[in-house]
Motif scaffolding. Sequence first.
Motif, PDB file in Angstrom:
ATOM      1  N   GLN A 244       1.425  -1.207   0.066  1.00  0.00           N
ATOM      2  CA  GLN A 244      -0.264   0.231  -0.404  1.00  0.00           C
ATOM      3  C   GLN A 244       0.932   1.290  -0.019  1.00  0.00           C
ATOM      4  O   GLN A 244       0.672   1.840  -0.621  1.00  0.00           O
ATOM      5  CB  GLN A 244      -0.961  -0.082   1.021  1.00  0.00           C
ATOM      6  CG  GLN A 244      -1.661   1.011   1.183  1.00  0.00           C
ATOM      7  CD  GLN A 244      -2.508   1.396   2.563  1.00  0.00           C
ATOM      8  OE1 GLN A 244      -2.040   1.419   3.446  1.00  0.00           O
ATOM      9  NE2 GLN A 244      -3.952   1.527   2.866  1.00  0.00           N
ATOM     10  N   ARG A 245       2.067   0.817   0.580  1.00  0.00           N
ATOM     11  CA  ARG A 245       2.939   2.150   0.785  1.00  0.00           C
ATOM     12  C   ARG A 245       2.969   3.132  -1.128  1.00  0.00           C
ATOM     13  O   ARG A 245       3.663   3.498  -0.901  1.00  0.00           O
ATOM     14  CB  ARG A 245       4.314   2.096   2.039  1.00  0.00           C
ATOM     15  CG  ARG A 245       3.371   1.745   3.282  1.00  0.00           C
ATOM     16  CD  ARG A 245       4.664   2.115   4.473  1.00  0.00           C
ATOM     17  NE  ARG A 245       5.238   1.941   4.697  1.00  0.00           N
ATOM     18  CZ  ARG A 245       5.546   0.302   5.140  1.00  0.00           C
ATOM     19  NH1 ARG A 245       3.931   0.052   6.372  1.00  0.00           N
ATOM     20  NH2 ARG A 245       6.087  -0.548   5.002  1.00  0.00           N
ATOM     21  N   LYS A 246       3.766   1.730  -0.295  1.00  0.00           N
ATOM     22  CA  LYS A 246       4.076   1.968  -2.518  1.00  0.00           C
ATOM     23  C   LYS A 246       3.671   2.211  -3.786  1.00  0.00           C
ATOM     24  O   LYS A 246       4.134   2.830  -4.582  1.00  0.00           O
ATOM     25  CB  LYS A 246       4.762   0.577  -3.088  1.00  0.00           C
ATOM     26  CG  LYS A 246       6.782  -0.215  -2.534  1.00  0.00           C
ATOM     27  CD  LYS A 246       7.175  -1.272  -2.516  1.00  0.00           C
ATOM     28  CE  LYS A 246       8.433  -1.527  -1.753  1.00  0.00           C
ATOM     29  NZ  LYS A 246       9.448  -0.143  -2.446  1.00  0.00           N
ATOM     30  N   ILE A 247       2.472   2.013  -3.482  1.00  0.00           N
ATOM     31  CA  ILE A 247       1.123   1.970  -4.130  1.00  0.00           C
ATOM     32  C   ILE A 247       0.661   4.107  -4.119  1.00  0.00           C
ATOM     33  O   ILE A 247       0.911   4.321  -5.221  1.00  0.00           O
ATOM     34  CB  ILE A 247      -0.276   1.370  -3.892  1.00  0.00           C
ATOM     35  CG1 ILE A 247      -0.189   0.315  -4.463  1.00  0.00           C
ATOM     36  CG2 ILE A 247      -1.045   2.613  -4.662  1.00  0.00           C
ATOM     37  CD1 ILE A 247      -1.431  -0.839  -4.475  1.00  0.00           C
ATOM     38  N   VAL A 248       1.013   4.027  -2.838  1.00  0.00           N
ATOM     39  CA  VAL A 248       0.586   5.490  -2.759  1.00  0.00           C
ATOM     40  C   VAL A 248       1.669   6.415  -3.084  1.00  0.00           C
ATOM     41  O   VAL A 248       1.683   7.555  -3.116  1.00  0.00           O
ATOM     42  CB  VAL A 248       0.547   5.844  -1.492  1.00  0.00           C
ATOM     43  CG1 VAL A 248       0.033   7.462  -0.248  1.00  0.00           C
ATOM     44  CG2 VAL A 248      -0.839   5.323  -1.020  1.00  0.00           C
ATOM     45  N   SER A 249       2.877   5.802  -3.086  1.00  0.00           N
ATOM     46  CA  SER A 249       4.143   6.504  -3.496  1.00  0.00           C
ATOM     47  C   SER A 249       4.294   6.724  -4.933  1.00  0.00           C
ATOM     48  O   SER A 249       4.397   7.799  -5.954  1.00  0.00           O
ATOM     49  CB  SER A 249       5.512   5.931  -3.269  1.00  0.00           C
ATOM     50  OG  SER A 249       6.570   6.238  -4.098  1.00  0.00           O
ATOM     51  N   VAL A 250       3.602   6.008  -6.134  1.00  0.00           N
ATOM     52  CA  VAL A 250       3.510   5.590  -7.011  1.00  0.00           C
ATOM     53  C   VAL A 250       2.488   7.285  -7.073  1.00  0.00           C
ATOM     54  O   VAL A 250       2.976   7.801  -8.402  1.00  0.00           O
ATOM     55  CB  VAL A 250       2.722   5.242  -7.864  1.00  0.00           C
ATOM     56  CG1 VAL A 250       1.950   5.019  -9.229  1.00  0.00           C
ATOM     57  CG2 VAL A 250       4.045   4.001  -7.938  1.00  0.00           C
ATOM     58  N   LEU A 251       1.553   7.085  -7.087  1.00  0.00           N
ATOM     59  CA  LEU A 251      -0.420   7.797  -6.655  1.00  0.00           C
ATOM     60  C   LEU A 251      -0.237   9.353  -6.481  1.00  0.00           C
ATOM     61  O   LEU A 251      -0.343   9.670  -7.108  1.00  0.00           O
ATOM     62  CB  LEU A 251      -1.501   7.418  -5.766  1.00  0.00           C
ATOM     63  CG  LEU A 251      -1.692   6.267  -7.062  1.00  0.00           C
ATOM     64  CD1 LEU A 251      -3.298   5.644  -6.182  1.00  0.00           C
ATOM     65  CD2 LEU A 251      -1.797   5.683  -8.377  1.00  0.00           C
ATOM     66  N   SER A 252       1.532   9.138  -5.486  1.00  0.00           N
ATOM     67  CA  SER A 252       1.847  10.847  -5.093  1.00  0.00           C
ATOM     68  C   SER A 252       3.086  11.358  -6.580  1.00  0.00           C
ATOM     69  O   SER A 252       3.066  13.347  -6.729  1.00  0.00           O
ATOM     70  CB  SER A 252       2.259  10.521  -4.018  1.00  0.00           C
ATOM     71  OG  SER A 252       1.777   9.542  -3.471  1.00  0.00           O
ATOM     72  N   GLY A 253       3.408  10.806  -7.450  1.00  0.00           N
ATOM     73  CA  GLY A 253       3.610  11.163  -8.749  1.00  0.00           C
ATOM     74  C   GLY A 253       4.620  10.775  -8.887  1.00  0.00           C
ATOM     75  O   GLY A 253       5.313  11.005  -9.479  1.00  0.00           O
ATOM     76  N   TYR A 254       5.333   9.664  -8.401  1.00  0.00           N
ATOM     77  CA  TYR A 254       6.247   9.021  -8.560  1.00  0.00           C
ATOM     78  C   TYR A 254       5.815   7.671  -9.584  1.00  0.00           C
ATOM     79  O   TYR A 254       6.311   6.833  -9.768  1.00  0.00           O
ATOM     80  CB  TYR A 254       7.395   8.031  -7.641  1.00  0.00           C
ATOM     81  CG  TYR A 254       7.493   9.561  -5.811  1.00  0.00           C
ATOM     82  CD1 TYR A 254       9.244   9.997  -6.413  1.00  0.00           C
ATOM     83  CD2 TYR A 254       7.104   9.935  -5.610  1.00  0.00           C
ATOM     84  CE1 TYR A 254       9.524  11.170  -5.641  1.00  0.00           C
ATOM     85  CE2 TYR A 254       7.275  10.895  -4.120  1.00  0.00           C
ATOM     86  CZ  TYR A 254       8.761  11.185  -4.333  1.00  0.00           C
ATOM     87  OH  TYR A 254       9.171  12.332  -3.753  1.00  0.00           O
ATOM     88  N   VAL A 255       5.665   7.759 -10.823  1.00  0.00           N
ATOM     89  CA  VAL A 255       5.136   7.405 -11.888  1.00  0.00           C
ATOM     90  C   VAL A 255       6.701   6.810 -12.375  1.00  0.00           C
ATOM     91  O   VAL A 255       6.452   6.542 -14.072  1.00  0.00           O
ATOM     92  CB  VAL A 255       4.263   7.416 -12.354  1.00  0.00           C
ATOM     93  CG1 VAL A 255       2.959   8.042 -11.485  1.00  0.00           C
ATOM     94  CG2 VAL A 255       4.717   9.246 -13.135  1.00  0.00           C
ATOM     95  N   TRP A 256       7.667   7.634 -12.695  1.00  0.00           N
ATOM     96  CA  TRP A 256       9.016   7.863 -13.638  1.00  0.00           C
ATOM     97  C   TRP A 256      10.202   6.382 -12.781  1.00  0.00           C
ATOM     98  O   TRP A 256      10.542   6.311 -12.821  1.00  0.00           O
ATOM     99  CB  TRP A 256       9.502   8.691 -13.779  1.00  0.00           C
ATOM    100  CG  TRP A 256       8.504   9.403 -15.308  1.00  0.00           C
ATOM    101  CD1 TRP A 256       8.380   9.039 -16.377  1.00  0.00           C
ATOM    102  CD2 TRP A 256       7.796  10.216 -15.007  1.00  0.00           C
ATOM    103  NE1 TRP A 256       7.864   9.784 -16.953  1.00  0.00           N
ATOM    104  CE2 TRP A 256       7.041  10.539 -16.146  1.00  0.00           C
ATOM    105  CE3 TRP A 256       7.169  10.509 -13.897  1.00  0.00           C
ATOM    106  CZ2 TRP A 256       6.128  11.391 -16.274  1.00  0.00           C
ATOM    107  CZ3 TRP A 256       5.897  11.650 -14.022  1.00  0.00           C
ATOM    108  CH2 TRP A 256       5.789  11.721 -15.353  1.00  0.00           C
ATOM    109  N   ASP A 257       9.280   6.048 -11.542  1.00  0.00           N
ATOM    110  CA  ASP A 257      10.215   5.387 -10.399  1.00  0.00           C
ATOM    111  C   ASP A 257       9.981   3.842 -10.646  1.00  0.00           C
ATOM    112  O   ASP A 257      10.012   3.525 -10.675  1.00  0.00           O
ATOM    113  CB  ASP A 257       9.879   5.669  -9.346  1.00  0.00           C
ATOM    114  CG  ASP A 257      11.049   5.107  -8.038  1.00  0.00           C
ATOM    115  OD1 ASP A 257      12.407   4.495  -8.941  1.00  0.00           O
ATOM    116  OD2 ASP A 257      10.311   4.678  -6.768  1.00  0.00           O
TER     117      ASP A 257
END
Length: 275
Positions: A244-257
């Motif tokens: 969940q934390r990693k999903i939130v990270s992606v949805l927070s804008g880190y979509v190029w990680d």
Amino acid sequence: MTAYDEETNSITVVHRDGSEEKYQAKKVIDASGYGRVLPRLLDLNSCSSLTLRDAIFCRVENDIRPGDGTDGYIYVYIVGDNDAWIWNIPLSSTETSVGIVCTDEYYESFDMSPEEFWDHITKTNSHAKKRYTNARKINEVGFIGGYSSNVKRMFGKNFVMVGNATEFLDPVFSSGVTLALESGAKVADLTIKELRGEEVNWQVDYQDYMMIGVDVFREYVEAWYDGRLQGILFFKTPSEEKIQRKIVSVLSGYVWDEKNMVSPINPKEPHPSQA
């Protein structure tokens, strides 16, 4: 702006008083958002692959907010069996933006005006009813039908488009904000290089790069609407907290990680909605 000549890189502008002027540009950057000036003038609009959905929204004042310190948070309420969702975005200490998103088919099934539909959903959803029982609308209920949009290409010989002038997916994760800021910053850097005489590959350095972020967000949007993502975000088990934390990270804008294990651009791990 009423016309654009791609070959001469000149634009025609009509002012409010009706007078017309033409300008010669070094580079034309379309940041017109949902106005989509260049896609309209150059026939660059393209159909979105996402399901046709509508947004029905307005602003209210004096809603009853949570008293646990999250009164300034954005809340999302699910309607029925994932039939629709409601956004609740505090704009100030007294004003809140409230919008309903659903398929066009669902909206049409009620045979109501936008205002009637907005009233009905906010009064029949238990969470919204509690929050907005004493609220008052401060503007007319707005309606945007089939809001998802796409373009055939993001750039041309002398022009480039940024933000919602290119592709708009869905309001659910505020992806438009992330993509607008990233595309604006990327285009600014590349335009400076080009004007300095440096070689710029707009296909690779801009369009291909931006489509990585767009495609990541698109996968999450689709997982949201088919219900897979809610199963992780709302009904998590202790073992799923890391995911969940990693999903939130992606949805927070880190979509190029690419190092994020739940990013769809990481080929070594399954998409989180398939976990």
